[in-house]
Design a protein around this motif. Structure first.
Motif, PDB file in Angstrom:
ATOM      1  N   TYR A 282       0.797  -1.225   0.000  1.00 28.75           N
ATOM      2  CA  TYR A 282       0.000   0.000   0.000  1.00 28.75           C
ATOM      3  C   TYR A 282       0.830   1.277   0.000  1.00 28.75           C
ATOM      4  CZ  TYR A 282      -4.051  -2.923   0.909  1.00 28.75           C
ATOM      5  OH  TYR A 282      -5.040  -3.853   0.804  1.00 28.75           O
ATOM      6  N   GLU A 311     -10.218   9.227  -0.782  1.00 30.16           N
ATOM      7  CA  GLU A 311     -10.540   7.941  -1.398  1.00 30.16           C
ATOM      8  C   GLU A 311      -9.576   6.850  -0.919  1.00 30.16           C
ATOM      9  OE1 GLU A 311     -10.781   6.711  -5.943  1.00 30.16           O
ATOM     10  OE2 GLU A 311     -11.546   8.729  -5.508  1.00 30.16           O
ATOM     11  N   LYS A 314     -10.470   5.663   2.509  1.00 29.01           N
ATOM     12  CA  LYS A 314     -11.547   4.668   2.541  1.00 29.01           C
ATOM     13  C   LYS A 314     -11.014   3.297   2.162  1.00 29.01           C
ATOM     14  CE  LYS A 314     -15.664   7.249   1.766  1.00 29.01           C
ATOM     15  NZ  LYS A 314     -16.043   8.089   0.650  1.00 29.01           N
ATOM     16  N   ASN A 315     -10.245   3.313   1.107  1.00 28.56           N
ATOM     17  CA  ASN A 315      -9.611   2.095   0.628  1.00 28.56           C
ATOM     18  C   ASN A 315      -8.829   1.401   1.761  1.00 28.56           C
ATOM     19  OD1 ASN A 315      -8.364   0.163  -0.829  1.00 28.56           O
ATOM     20  ND2 ASN A 315      -7.456   1.534  -2.349  1.00 28.56           N
ATOM     21  N   ASN A 318     -11.071   0.013   4.559  1.00 31.79           N
ATOM     22  CA  ASN A 318     -11.735  -1.235   4.212  1.00 31.79           C
ATOM     23  C   ASN A 318     -10.777  -2.415   4.160  1.00 31.79           C
ATOM     24  OD1 ASN A 318     -14.116   0.105   3.989  1.00 31.79           O
ATOM     25  ND2 ASN A 318     -13.927   0.463   1.786  1.00 31.79           N
ATOM     26  N   ASN A 319      -9.590  -2.150   3.651  1.00 30.62           N
ATOM     27  CA  ASN A 319      -8.686  -3.269   3.404  1.00 30.62           C
ATOM     28  C   ASN A 319      -7.760  -3.621   4.564  1.00 30.62           C
ATOM     29  OD1 ASN A 319      -9.419  -4.007   0.742  1.00 30.62           O
ATOM     30  ND2 ASN A 319      -8.494  -2.093   0.058  1.00 30.62           N
TER      31      ASN A 319
END
Lengths: 321, 333
Positions: A282, A311, A314-315, A318-319
């Protein structure tokens, strides 16, 4: 109310080379950080070696010159020596150093070491000075007969306490503590930390606690800044950072703390492996192509993270989280 | 199945000379190291933990130190080996990882050459085989581009990389014992975690016993199989890692664990051990050495000649003062 504010501070060191010893490039030791300090609070500054945390500390006390950016003391700039002198800033901000063996002059007696700031700023008679130094020694729990001893006669923890006594001699508002306990043994470390806390209550002091030991920082600090590559990657209260770390660098730091929990040894090992993987997968969300840390984005009242955009956040939530 | 013992230390005394008198820095230490085991020795600076391992590989200056007792490796007592005899063991049978990787690498030689050196002394591999082995070792310690690294100098590498190189050197001749003296103290937390994980991974592959010296109880908890806690030249408690952290008995171990900043210590004062570690020359040689630091425990609780006794299987504690020990502010019964 924050009495000290740092705005977009940059400290760049020139790299010289070539035939005429000209400036070839810069090391971006500190590259745009904001920080504000309230009364009576403890701030943690964490990062790996070379991340620029000590440079920030040194710049705040005036041992290092900022390349650009402002240091505001009660709203007034204290970037220059003259301004610091005029506002009495040097009296209000003191420093405790990491290496207790090199931060005390071996040729001076304890009384001379601790009285040095007093002699610089206050007109005391010999007797008053002695009294004051004794009082200071008492605060840090040192016996009165240490007055006429030399630094080499003391152990590491005692020396660090002498350093603390010197730092509080002028009733400062802020103490920059640069790794004050990392050279000390566990039991001595506990003692020094206890004194720091006790003094804080007594004098309503603020600390800027520079460290790489996350356990110590957790114990001491209310608000924590995590630093990487000269910039802040995450800032938040103790709870934000330790319970809800967002930035992959923070997550990696926290995963790396060796926990005293033998039963879950395997589990921690797996977590470390997983976090390491995340760190590699990431990193584009947290660092741009040049490896520079993005600007901080506010995600709650107190919690800031350096991330590409909302964005990406959020990514990540969630991950990873 | 009982694992094979690869090192046995019996009643080891290491004394240093001050003005023609010898003072024991290590005062009667016994332990065994088994194959595939990580044995950790924890203690504060000056307690003698490094002195033990230095005497295992004969790094003490014989003019100022006296080593007595037995260190049995491969059926021979190596405690008083000569320099020549030690040279045959060091590097070949016992690998060593030091605290400061920069100070233990030669700044003038390339990494490849430094890893190759023990292979030249201890094996009959030819030049090509050695080169191959060097690359293999660098791969093993997780260096991604070994071909480049062999031609670099120590100053070109980061601290973590240097420590990996040191580990590669220690592993080069497939030793039976690896001594890691504070291998991560000079490193950042994230790098520390990487190096410790690397050691754990390697240990499964290389089939050796590791003696880990550290002052960090967190590292011990994450790494060690068995732990010895050391105070003033003696082991005060020896147990399996799980047992030691679950059920610490000796007052010193308990005090140490209390003084670590932990999540439940928030807002509270940390525990401080009273007094100071006595210096080598002023060390009382009789009675419980920890007694001066827990003065609220009556003298009758201590033994006259404290010994390390087995209190449950594999759990050894010195002196009897642990039985009725309480912290000063707890009040006793």
């Amino acid at each position: 109310m924050s009495f000290l504010e740092i705005k977009d501070l940059k400290v760049h060191y020139p790299i010289r080379g070539g035939f005429f010893h000209t400036i070839q490039d810069y090391t971006y030791a500190v590259d745009g950080v904001d920080l504000s300090i309230d009364e009576g609070k403890t701030y943690g500054l964490i990062g790996e070696s070379g991340s620029g945390k000590t440079t920030i500390g040194k710049t705040i006390v005036g041992l290092e010159k900022p390349t650009s950016g402002k240091i505001l003391y009660n709203g007034q700039t204290v970037n220059s020596k003259r301004a610091r002198k005029k506002l009495g800033y040097n009296k209000e901000v003191q420093m405790i150093f990491q290496d207790v063996f090199s931060s005390l002059d071996p040729r001076k007696k304890v009384i001379d070491i601790i009285a040095e700031p007093l002699r610089n700023y206050e007109n005391l008679t010999k007797e008053e000075e002695r009294k004051k130094v004794l009082e200071l020694l008492n605060i840090v729990g040192m016996p009165g007969d240490s007055l006429y001893k030399y630094p080499h006669e003391f152990s590491g923890g005692q020396r660090q306490r002498i350093g603390i006594a010197r730092a509080i001699a002028l009733n400062p508002k802020l103490i920059v503590a640069d790794e004050p306990v990392s050279a000390l043994d566990l039991s001595v470390q506990a003692q020094v930390l206890n004194y720091l806390k006790k003094i804080q209550k007594e004098f309503n002091l603020s600390y800027l606690f520079i460290s790489h030991d996350l356990g110590v920082v957790k114990h001491m600090c209310d608000y924590i800044y995590i630093m990487h590559r000269g910039r802040f990657v995450e800032a938040g209260t103790r709870e934000d950072i330790y319970n809800n770390p967002i930035h992959i660098y923070t997550r990696r730091l926290i995963a790396a703390i060796p926990e005293i929990d033998v039963k879950n040894k395997e589990k921690y090992y797996m977590i470390r492996k997983k976090v390491e993987e995340e760190y590699n997968n990431y990193s584009s969300l947290f660092y741009d192509e040049d490896g520079k840390v993005f600007d901080l984005i506010q995600i709650s009242d107190t919690h800031y993270v350096a991330i590409k955009d909302k964005e990406a956040l959020k990514n990540v939530e969630n991950n990873i989280a | 199945m009982e694992a094979e013992k690869i090192l046995e230390v019996k009643d080891l005394h290491v004394a240093f000379r001050f003005q023609d008198k010898y003072y024991d820095a290590v005062d009667g230490v016994d332990f065994t190291l088994k194959r595939n085991e990580i044995f950790a020795i924890v203690g504060e600076s000056g307690c003698g933990k490094s002195t033990i391992v230095n005497s295992i590989v004969g790094l003490h200056d014989k003019n100022f130190t006296r080593v007595s007792g037995e260190i049995i490796y491969d059926n021979a007592n190596i405690a008083n080996y000569s320099e020549e005899e030690f040279n045959k063991i060091r590097g070949r049978h016992i690998g060593f990882i030091f605290q400061d990787p920069l100070a233990s690498l030669n700044p003038l030689h390339k990494i490849g050459k430094q890893i190759e050196e023990p292979l030249i002394y201890h094996t009959d591999l030819d030049k090509n085989q050695r080169e191959e082995r060097v690359l293999e070792l660098l791969n093993q310690v997780g260096i991604n581009n070994p071909k480049r690294v062999v031609n670099q100098f120590p100053h070109e590498l980061s601290g973590g990389m240097r420590q990996r190189v040191l580990i590669a050197i220690a592993l080069s001749c497939k030793p039976n014992i690896i001594i890691a003296d504070e291998p991560t103290t000079a490193l950042d937390v994230t790098i520390q975690a990487q190096i410790l994980d690397l050691l754990t991974d390697l240990q499964k592959e290389i089939d050796a016993g590791i003696i880990l010296i550290t002052h960090d109880l967190g590292v011990v908890a994450q790494m060690a199989d068995r732990v010895a806690v050391m105070y003033a030249g003696q082991f005060v408690e020896v147990a399996n890692a799980e047992e030691l952290f679950d059920n610490p008995l000796h007052p010193y171990t308990r005090s140490l664990l209390q003084s670590i900043p932990q999540s439940d210590s928030l807002g509270k004062d940390l525990h401080v051990i009273r007094g100071m570690v006595p210096s080598l020359r002023n060390l009382p040689r009789k009675g419980c050495r920890f007694a001066p630091r827990i003065q609220w425990i009556p003298e009758s609780e201590h033994e006259e000649n404290p010994e390390l006794r087995e209190v449950s299987k594999g759990h050894f504690v010195r002196c009897t003062c642990w039985k009725n020990f309480h912290f000063e502010d707890e009040g006793g019964n």
